[in-house]
Design a protein around this motif. Structure first.
Motif, short mmCIF file in Angstrom:
data_model
loop_
_atom_site.label_atom_id
_atom_site.label_comp_id
_atom_site.label_asym_id
_atom_site.label_seq_id
_atom_site.Cartn_x
_atom_site.Cartn_y
_atom_site.Cartn_z
N GLU A 221 37.20 37.14 47.18
CA GLU A 221 35.79 37.26 46.82
C GLU A 221 35.55 38.15 45.59
OE1 GLU A 221 31.93 36.76 46.36
OE2 GLU A 221 33.28 35.55 47.58
N PRO A 222 36.26 39.29 45.45
CA PRO A 222 36.04 40.09 44.24
C PRO A 222 36.32 39.32 42.96
CG PRO A 222 37.18 41.40 45.90
CD PRO A 222 37.17 39.99 46.40
N ARG A 223 37.33 38.48 42.97
CA ARG A 223 37.64 37.70 41.77
C ARG A 223 36.60 36.60 41.57
NH1 ARG A 223 42.77 38.77 39.45
NH2 ARG A 223 41.94 37.47 37.76
N ARG A 224 36.17 35.97 42.65
CA ARG A 224 35.12 34.94 42.55
C ARG A 224 33.83 35.54 42.00
NH1 ARG A 224 35.10 29.95 44.74
NH2 ARG A 224 32.87 30.07 45.20
N ALA A 225 33.53 36.75 42.48
CA ALA A 225 32.31 37.42 42.02
C ALA A 225 32.36 37.70 40.52
CB ALA A 225 32.10 38.71 42.80
#
Length: 251
Positions: A52-56
């Motif tokens: 999720e941090p990378r998607r964000a």
């Protein structure tokens, strides 16, 4: 990483067992080198939280719940990757589990489970992309074996057998897919600092670390770098190879 230093721009990768540890480090490294990445894991929620941090930040990464021992799940994983990113260029068969016990105390169920996830899972995954790789005349499979598959570890007859089997699978698949332009290679990590190894008794970890000529355990990022190399055009004439990432342990 600067665009000039990236080796996988425009490529699409699948990483199994990518929700944590070495698998997650591989997914991160592939992203850093410009690939779009599908992270497959038996725990889809865990994988989604991990990426999720990378998607964000806008990274092209997707988490998919996948049981690698299921033929249907493996085929659907490839279909999902094609639908989301328009192709598949790289498959990293990393999923694995341990059920350590001495042979006389190990159940047949625990033997079967470890072989099914590590070996059957890699076979099903490679089988699921084989037709596509042949059709497009390119593709790279990287199997994550283990030094345990080379030297054997007491209490790991199941894991050692599975990881040794991955080497045979790698070489046979390399001969099958090589004529089409696709490549199949393996990495063989040694003692790597992960939650699993750090859960060992401190004295056991220290004893294993003392066997490493470089004097230290490796990191997941160091394994990931080897996977990126084998998946990249820099390894265009490397097929059926086993790259040890062990600091010299087991040579």
């Amino acid at each position: 990483m600067s665009k000039e230093g990236r080796m996988l721009d425009g490529k699409v990768a699948i990483v199994t067992g990518g929700g944590q540890g070495i698998g997650l480090a591989i997914a991160e490294a592939l992203l850093d080198h410009g690939a779009k990445v599908v992270v497959a894991d038996i725990d889809g929620d865990k994988a989604a939280a991990a990426v999720e941090p990378r998607r964000a930040d806008g990274a092209p990464v997707l988490a998919v719940a996948t049981d690698v021992t299921s033929e249907t799940d493996q085929e659907q994983l490839v279909e999902r990757c094609l639908a989301e990113f328009g192709g598949v260029d790289i498959l990293v068969n990393n999923a694995g589990v341990t059920r350590d016990r001495y042979m006389t105390k190990m159940t047949p169920e625990d033997f079967d489970l470890v072989l099914n996830v590590s070996l059957r899972g890699a076979w099903l995954g490679t089988r699921a992309v084989a037709g596509l790789f042949r059709k497009q005349g390119s593709g790279a499979v990287v199997n994550v074996s283990s030094l345990s598959g080379k030297i054997g570890n007491p209490g790991q007859t199941n894991y050692s057998a599975a990881k040794a089997g991955l080497i045979g699978l790698t070489k046979a698949a390399a001969k099958e897919l090589g004529p089409s332009g696709a490549r199949v290679n393996a990495v063989q990590p040694g003692l790597i600092r992960t939650d699993m190894t750090l859960a060992m008794k401190q004295e056991i970890f220290a004893a294993k670390e003392a066997e490493v000529p470089m004097g230290r355990a490796g990191t997941p990022d160091e394994v990931a770098n080897a996977v990126v190399f084998l998946a990249s055009p820099m390894a265009s004439y490397i097929n059926g190879a086993v790259l040890e990432v062990t600091g010299g342990r087991g040579i």
